[in-house]
Design a protein around this motif. Structure first.
Motif, PDB file in Angstrom:
ATOM      1  N   LYS A 183      23.870  58.632  92.878  1.00  0.00           N
ATOM      2  CA  LYS A 183      24.873  57.910  93.999  1.00  0.00           C
ATOM      3  C   LYS A 183      26.203  58.097  93.440  1.00  0.00           C
ATOM      4  O   LYS A 183      27.073  58.116  94.447  1.00  0.00           O
ATOM      5  CB  LYS A 183      24.144  56.383  94.061  1.00  0.00           C
ATOM      6  N   CYS A 184      26.462  57.569  92.261  1.00  0.00           N
ATOM      7  CA  CYS A 184      27.951  57.374  91.898  1.00  0.00           C
ATOM      8  C   CYS A 184      28.458  58.651  91.886  1.00  0.00           C
ATOM      9  O   CYS A 184      29.841  58.893  92.235  1.00  0.00           O
ATOM     10  CB  CYS A 184      27.961  57.025  90.446  1.00  0.00           C
ATOM     11  N   TRP A 185      27.822  59.698  91.430  1.00  0.00           N
ATOM     12  CA  TRP A 185      28.509  61.148  91.603  1.00  0.00           C
ATOM     13  C   TRP A 185      28.599  61.726  92.973  1.00  0.00           C
ATOM     14  O   TRP A 185      29.542  62.087  93.223  1.00  0.00           O
ATOM     15  CB  TRP A 185      27.319  62.091  90.772  1.00  0.00           C
ATOM     16  N   ARG A 186      27.630  61.180  93.585  1.00  0.00           N
ATOM     17  CA  ARG A 186      27.948  61.828  95.293  1.00  0.00           C
ATOM     18  C   ARG A 186      29.061  61.164  95.952  1.00  0.00           C
ATOM     19  O   ARG A 186      29.858  61.737  96.625  1.00  0.00           O
ATOM     20  CB  ARG A 186      26.646  61.334  95.918  1.00  0.00           C
ATOM     21  N   GLU A 187      29.249  59.648  95.536  1.00  0.00           N
ATOM     22  CA  GLU A 187      30.376  58.980  96.139  1.00  0.00           C
ATOM     23  C   GLU A 187      31.695  59.587  95.540  1.00  0.00           C
ATOM     24  O   GLU A 187      32.534  59.859  96.453  1.00  0.00           O
ATOM     25  CB  GLU A 187      30.164  57.522  95.671  1.00  0.00           C
ATOM     26  N   THR A 188      31.704  59.972  94.249  1.00  0.00           N
ATOM     27  CA  THR A 188      32.872  60.573  93.960  1.00  0.00           C
ATOM     28  C   THR A 188      33.075  62.053  94.259  1.00  0.00           C
ATOM     29  O   THR A 188      34.342  62.194  94.600  1.00  0.00           O
ATOM     30  CB  THR A 188      32.756  60.673  92.113  1.00  0.00           C
ATOM     31  N   ALA A 189      32.035  62.822  94.581  1.00  0.00           N
ATOM     32  CA  ALA A 189      32.122  64.406  94.999  1.00  0.00           C
ATOM     33  C   ALA A 189      32.577  64.245  96.585  1.00  0.00           C
ATOM     34  O   ALA A 189      33.154  65.129  97.026  1.00  0.00           O
ATOM     35  CB  ALA A 189      30.903  64.915  94.933  1.00  0.00           C
ATOM     36  N   SER A 190      32.212  63.091  97.229  1.00  0.00           N
ATOM     37  CA  SER A 190      32.795  63.158  98.531  1.00  0.00           C
ATOM     38  C   SER A 190      34.218  62.950  98.771  1.00  0.00           C
ATOM     39  O   SER A 190      34.872  63.275  99.939  1.00  0.00           O
ATOM     40  CB  SER A 190      32.284  61.899  99.483  1.00  0.00           C
ATOM     41  N   THR A 191      34.907  62.828  97.784  1.00  0.00           N
ATOM     42  CA  THR A 191      36.263  62.531  97.903  1.00  0.00           C
ATOM     43  C   THR A 191      37.184  63.382  97.007  1.00  0.00           C
ATOM     44  O   THR A 191      38.400  63.519  97.070  1.00  0.00           O
ATOM     45  CB  THR A 191      36.862  61.073  97.597  1.00  0.00           C
ATOM     46  N   LYS A 192      36.313  63.992  96.037  1.00  0.00           N
ATOM     47  CA  LYS A 192      37.130  64.831  95.070  1.00  0.00           C
ATOM     48  C   LYS A 192      36.484  66.095  94.949  1.00  0.00           C
ATOM     49  O   LYS A 192      35.104  66.314  95.400  1.00  0.00           O
ATOM     50  CB  LYS A 192      37.130  64.512  93.462  1.00  0.00           C
ATOM     51  N   SER A 193      37.237  67.431  94.503  1.00  0.00           N
ATOM     52  CA  SER A 193      36.397  68.594  94.347  1.00  0.00           C
ATOM     53  C   SER A 193      35.604  68.587  92.985  1.00  0.00           C
ATOM     54  O   SER A 193      36.063  67.888  91.878  1.00  0.00           O
ATOM     55  CB  SER A 193      37.499  69.573  94.222  1.00  0.00           C
ATOM     56  N   PRO A 194      34.522  69.269  92.880  1.00  0.00           N
ATOM     57  CA  PRO A 194      33.736  69.185  91.846  1.00  0.00           C
ATOM     58  C   PRO A 194      34.251  69.535  90.670  1.00  0.00           C
ATOM     59  O   PRO A 194      33.951  69.019  89.523  1.00  0.00           O
ATOM     60  CB  PRO A 194      32.431  70.305  92.121  1.00  0.00           C
ATOM     61  N   GLY A 195      35.308  70.601  90.435  1.00  0.00           N
ATOM     62  CA  GLY A 195      36.013  71.096  89.580  1.00  0.00           C
ATOM     63  C   GLY A 195      36.973  69.843  88.908  1.00  0.00           C
ATOM     64  O   GLY A 195      37.498  70.192  87.728  1.00  0.00           O
ATOM     65  N   SER A 196      37.122  68.902  89.698  1.00  0.00           N
ATOM     66  CA  SER A 196      38.063  67.880  89.075  1.00  0.00           C
ATOM     67  C   SER A 196      37.316  66.552  88.575  1.00  0.00           C
ATOM     68  O   SER A 196      37.818  65.432  88.099  1.00  0.00           O
ATOM     69  CB  SER A 196      38.944  67.353  90.139  1.00  0.00           C
ATOM     70  N   ILE A 197      35.873  66.713  88.629  1.00  0.00           N
ATOM     71  CA  ILE A 197      35.017  65.666  88.088  1.00  0.00           C
ATOM     72  C   ILE A 197      34.536  66.013  86.737  1.00  0.00           C
ATOM     73  O   ILE A 197      34.028  67.102  86.529  1.00  0.00           O
ATOM     74  CB  ILE A 197      33.973  65.527  89.140  1.00  0.00           C
TER      75      ILE A 197
END
Length: 135
Positions: free
Chosen positions: A72-86
């Motif tokens: 859930k936390c990952w999906r929330e973050t990925a919705s606003t950031k590009s995967p390469g920046s996580i």
């Protein structure tokens, strides 16, 4: 029975300078009935965001319902950031069950980067990378 809690705390000046947005989630999940005398899994996920990357710092046991909380936390973050920046920091992970490994493998396939300093986490990252390369 599972309980989830969000912890917002004041951070030091150093942390505020380098992590403008810090969100700490404390997740406690009872894996078995307390009457059976089983231990519960505890997972803490801290999100630090700066101009370069978003870091998810995972601490504790990545097992049971805690896996869903990381997803859930990952999906929330990925919705606003590009995967390469996580960036996911697994240095303080003490245990990962099969569902946790599957989630981490899926995150890796989506372009999420991992970092670790402990032996367990380094071995886990190598396992995920090698299984991804074999596919």
């Amino acid at each position: 029975m599972a309980g989830y809690g969000h912890l917002h705390s004041v951070r030091s000046r150093y942390e505020l300078q380098f992590c403008p947005v810090i969100r700490a989630l404390r997740v406690a999940t009872h894996l078995h009935n307390a009457a059976a005398g089983k231990e519960s899994a505890v997972l803490r996920i801290t999100t630090c965001t700066n101009s370069e990357a978003t870091r998810l710092i995972v601490e504790g046991k990545l097992a049971g319902a805690c896996v869903g909380e990381l997803a859930k936390c990952w999906r929330e973050t990925a919705s606003t950031k590009s995967p390469g920046s996580i960036l996911v920091d697994l240095s303080s992970v003490t245990f990962v069950d099969a569902a946790g490994k599957q989630l981490l493998a899926g995150m890796h396939e989506q372009g999420i980067r991992f970092v670790a300093s402990g032996l367990l986490a380094k071995c886990l990252i190598e396992e995920i990378k090698s299984s991804g390369a074999q596919k």
